[in-house]
Design a protein around this motif. Structure first.
Motif, short mmCIF file in Angstrom:
data_model
loop_
_atom_site.label_atom_id
_atom_site.label_comp_id
_atom_site.label_asym_id
_atom_site.label_seq_id
_atom_site.Cartn_x
_atom_site.Cartn_y
_atom_site.Cartn_z
N VAL A 1 0.82 -5.05 -7.99
CA VAL A 1 0.76 -3.59 -7.99
C VAL A 1 0.08 -3.17 -9.28
N HIS A 2 -0.82 -2.21 -9.19
CA HIS A 2 -1.46 -1.73 -10.41
C HIS A 2 -0.43 -1.03 -11.29
N ALA B 1 0.82 -1.22 0.00
CA ALA B 1 0.00 0.00 0.00
C ALA B 1 0.85 1.27 0.00
N ILE C 1 3.88 3.74 -12.76
CA ILE C 1 4.62 2.50 -12.96
C ILE C 1 4.51 2.01 -14.41
N ILE D 1 1.74 -8.78 -14.91
CA ILE D 1 1.38 -7.37 -14.91
C ILE D 1 0.11 -7.13 -14.10
N SER D 2 0.22 -6.15 -13.20
CA SER D 2 -0.89 -5.82 -12.30
C SER D 2 -1.31 -6.99 -11.42
N LYS D 3 -0.37 -7.90 -11.13
CA LYS D 3 -0.68 -9.01 -10.20
C LYS D 3 -0.64 -8.49 -8.77
N PHE E 1 4.10 1.27 -1.32
CA PHE E 1 5.24 1.06 -2.21
C PHE E 1 5.26 2.14 -3.29
#
Lengths: 178, 574
Positions: free
Chosen positions: B323-324, B301, B309, B319-321, B303
């Motif tokens: 972090v969005h 939360a 990004i 991808i987006s696993k 990071f």
């Protein structure tokens, strides 16, 4: 924290909803184990999973109903696509589809109540497929909501057992997509 | 009956046994080295291998062989091959396969299986190998028909080595190995479900370039994917042209020369303070071939809270696993970095580099060099100095692995060989052996923990048998050091089950035919390292190191990257 970060955090607080995911898979041994194992290993919940043949003998179609938010369902889709024998994955959530369940229900029905239950079965466009002195077995198919509604009206008689296939689905042809 | 017009037979189609088909296909695919262990059901295959021009290395345990094949792949870039028998042989591969899976290492495992008519009957040495290994392989299958054998072997190598690589297992019932069929050696792969996107989307690349050109405080965060894609040169060109600092994950070490000023070294739980601060302060994070592992991001939360990004990765599911991602670019890093470099502009970013230089100045990796005991960090620095930072370095897992990542300065890809994702203790020694087979002329060092070494030290016999000049530096503190550190910090110094009595490693080494050296005085380190490097035989050096040394800095699990413990301790050592 700035707005960019807030946007990132809130991005995934989307509503949890039911998604029908359709996967074309190679008709090979072990494919179902691959798919089921992936769901278990990654902690995704399957509401229903149906496997059946297609027009192409080399391919089977898996129709999987998953409940989750956008992030989870996106991962489900990507992780499915990653499995080597999975050929194509579609999420039908925003598409007009025809979705159907098939259900067999055994209802406790004494002979004197047969007419009124038969009327209910007709209203749901079902069929009585088996009969015994104390029970009727009924076959009903349709969207999931219809199954639920039929079970609700049967409850007062006493439901002895239920077998359901789970959902299969296909996009409507007029929807402008494949 | 009217005679059918004869169709000409396909050229050079001969009838072969399954075992012969496998050997011929392996040779055709360019396999010249294999690792593996014999057993009942794989005897037909070993019989054919007896005459084949393939160097075959037998470990002392299948797990060791699996790690050797893995490290052979990491050091050479080729696909590692491991062969094991059914049942226990296959089961012993599981840890090695999981290690390779987590770190995306191209590997093909061949396992024997009982006769097809016995499968499912609990036959002798039967195990459901495909069932057991399915979650730890990129793909696996059992061949029940010799006619699809050649194609399956070719498919296995293709799947293992392309896209995001990984281990592929083929289970081979013995009747398939002895079964015969015509084979022309030209079977074509047929994988309708296996598609890889190599070229990045041009518009996404332009968006990434635009973001870089606009950014005041960018950071490149690169992982093992850059090494797998052989894209280190493209990374260097991009970082220099756009003038962006580079931080690496554990597996990314070697992708960017750590002697260069743009290098921020490793980030994450035991990464550099300057890398972690830079990520947290950045306005743009460009992730390349990395997967936002929890050991890298700390608390998700918080990071990189100010950063947009960009994520470049060949695996769309990465991808987006966690972090969005704002700008995803799916494809091969080599291609994407090349295209990206064309569109980026140089920006001086003086304020940003000045800030980074201040962090570097204030919080370098440090240890108490004045302490009387041998410090493991000092040994690593000394080895780095004497090898001019040019050795291939394998490690086990734990404190010594983190110190190696902190204190050995890596210069080029495929130089650092370590189990990152799975964190497999016991990886170091077999990995050093596998790497030495891949690079016979290189100096190969295994920096190992005493208890990591304990897990697979039987493979020292393999190194002796093949006269490999590997060097093993054991940091002997009696403890499972990283566990002890966590018990010290989070469990009130209650050292439950984390101390074991060790053997005399120098004597063990000598008994197995290797060179054994014990070093317990600080002043002997340099000489021992020199002697170790000069040895032509396997050499084990038992460094009796400071017992209660900790790895600093440390981002405790669940904390933000900027909340590092141990910074004041490090500052006090200046």
């Amino acid at each position: 924290m700035d707005t960019l970060h807030e946007a990132r955090c809130t991005r995934y607080e989307d509503k949890t909803m039911k998604h029908i995911i359709s996967a074309l898979v190679e008709n090979k041994p072990g494919v179902l184990a691959h798919v089921a194992g992936m769901f278990a290993a990654r902690g995704f919940n399957i509401d229903s999973l149906v496997v059946g043949r297609t027009e192409d003998p080399k391919l089977s179609r898996m129709t999987i109903v998953v409940i989750g938010d956008d992030r989870i369902v996106e991962q489900v889709r990507k992780q499915l696509a990653r499995i080597v024998p999975v050929v194509k994955v579609q999420d039908f959530v925003d598409k007009p589809v025809v979705a159907r369940d098939l259900m067999l229900v055994t209802i406790a029905v004494p002979p004197e109540k047969r007419p009124e239950v038969s009327t209910l079965v007709e209203m749901f466009r079902g069929h009585v497929v088996d009969i015994s002195p104390k029970t009727l077995m009924v076959e009903v198919s349709g969207p999931e909501t219809k199954m639920e509604a039929f079970l609700d009206v049967c409850k007062p008689y006493g439901i002895k057992s239920v077998a359901r296939t789970g959902t299969i689905a296909m996009p409507r042809q007029g929807s402008g997509e494949e | 009956m009217p005679a059918k017009p004869e169709t000409p037979a396909p050229a050079a189609e001969t009838v072969k046994t399954g075992a012969q088909i496998i050997v011929d296909t392996l040779l055709d695919l360019g396999v010249d080295t294999m690792f593996g262990y014999v057993g009942g059901v794989v005897l037909p295959l070993f019989d054919k291998l007896f005459d084949a021009p393939i160097r075959f290395i037998v470990p002392r345990h299948e797990q060791g062989g699996c790690h050797m094949a893995d490290a052979y792949a990491r050091a050479s870039g080729k696909t590692g091959v491991i062969l094991a028998t059914s049942g226990p042989g296959a089961c012993n591969l599981v840890t090695g396969l999981a290690t390779a899976m987590m770190d995306s290492i191209p590997m093909v495992a061949l396992t024997g299986q009982v006769r097809t008519d016995l499968i499912g009957n609990d036959a002798f040495q039967e195990a459901d190998t495909t069932g057991i290994t399915r979650p730890v392989t990129k793909y696996n299958s059992i061949v029940k028909d010799v006619r699809v054998l050649e194609r399956t072997v070719r498919e296995a190598f293709h799947i293992a080595s392309t896209g995001r690589p990984g281990p592929v297992l083929i289970d081979l019932p013995v009747d398939v190995l002895v079964g015969k069929c015509p084979c022309n050696g030209k079977a074509e792969i047929d994988l309708p479900g296996y598609k890889i996107r190599t070229k990045g989307h041009a518009r996404q690349i332009s968006m990434a370039a635009e973001a870089i050109n606009k950014s005041e405080r960018p950071v490149l965060y690169v992982g093992g994917g850059v090494i797998i894609a052989n894209a280190a040169e493209e990374l260097r060109t991009l970082a220099e042209k756009a003038h962006v600092p580079v931080t690496m994950t554990l597996l990314g070490l070697g992708s960017y020369d750590q002697r260069k000023p743009e290098s921020l070294d490793m980030l994450g739980m035991h990464g550099s303070a300057y890398a972690n601060y830079a990520v947290q302060e950045s306005d743009l994070l460009i992730a390349v071939g990395a997967r936002f592992d929890d050991r890298v991001t700390g608390k998700l939360a918080t990071f990189a809270p100010h950063a947009k990004i960009v994520h470049i990765d060949i695996d769309p599911s990465s991808i987006s696993k966690n972090v969005h991602v704002d700008i995803p670019v799916v494809g091969d890093a080599k291609h994407i970095l090349t295209e990206l470099t064309k569109e980026v502009e140089y920006r001086p970013r003086e304020a940003w580099f000045k800030k980074i230089a201040e962090w570097k100045q204030k919080f370098p990796f440090r240890y108490d060099a004045k302490a009387p005991m041998i410090k493991p960090q000092a040994v690593i620095e000394e080895v780095c100095r004497q090898t001019r930072g040019d050795a291939i370095v394998a490690t086990g897992v734990g404190q010594h692995q983190m110190w190696t990542a902190q204190f050995y300065k890596f210069q080029r890809p495929r130089q650092f060989i370590s189990s990152g994702g799975l964190g497999t203790m016991g990886f170091g020694l077999p990995a050093a052996i596998g790497a030495q087979f891949a690079k016979p002329d290189a100096t190969v060092i295994d920096f190992d923990g005493d208890h990591s070494f304990n897990m697979t030290m039987t493979e020292l016999a393999t190194a002796v048998e093949h006269e490999l000049p590997i060097k093993v530096c054991i940091f002997n503190n009696g403890y499972m050091g990283m566990v002890r550190q966590w018990q010290e910090l989070f469990y009130g110094q209650r050292y439950s089950c984390s101390y074991l009595k060790n053997p005399n490693y120098a004597e063990v080494a000598r008994a197995l035919g290797a060179v054994g050296i014990t070093v317990d005085r600080k002043e002997d380190v340099s000489k021992a390292v020199a002697q170790m490097l000069a040895e032509k035989r396997p050499c084990v050096v038992d460094f009796r190191v400071e017992q209660l040394e900790n790895v600093w800095p440390m981002v405790p699990a669940g904390k933000s990257l900027s909340e590092m413990d141990g910074l004041t301790i490090l500052e006090s050592m200046a």
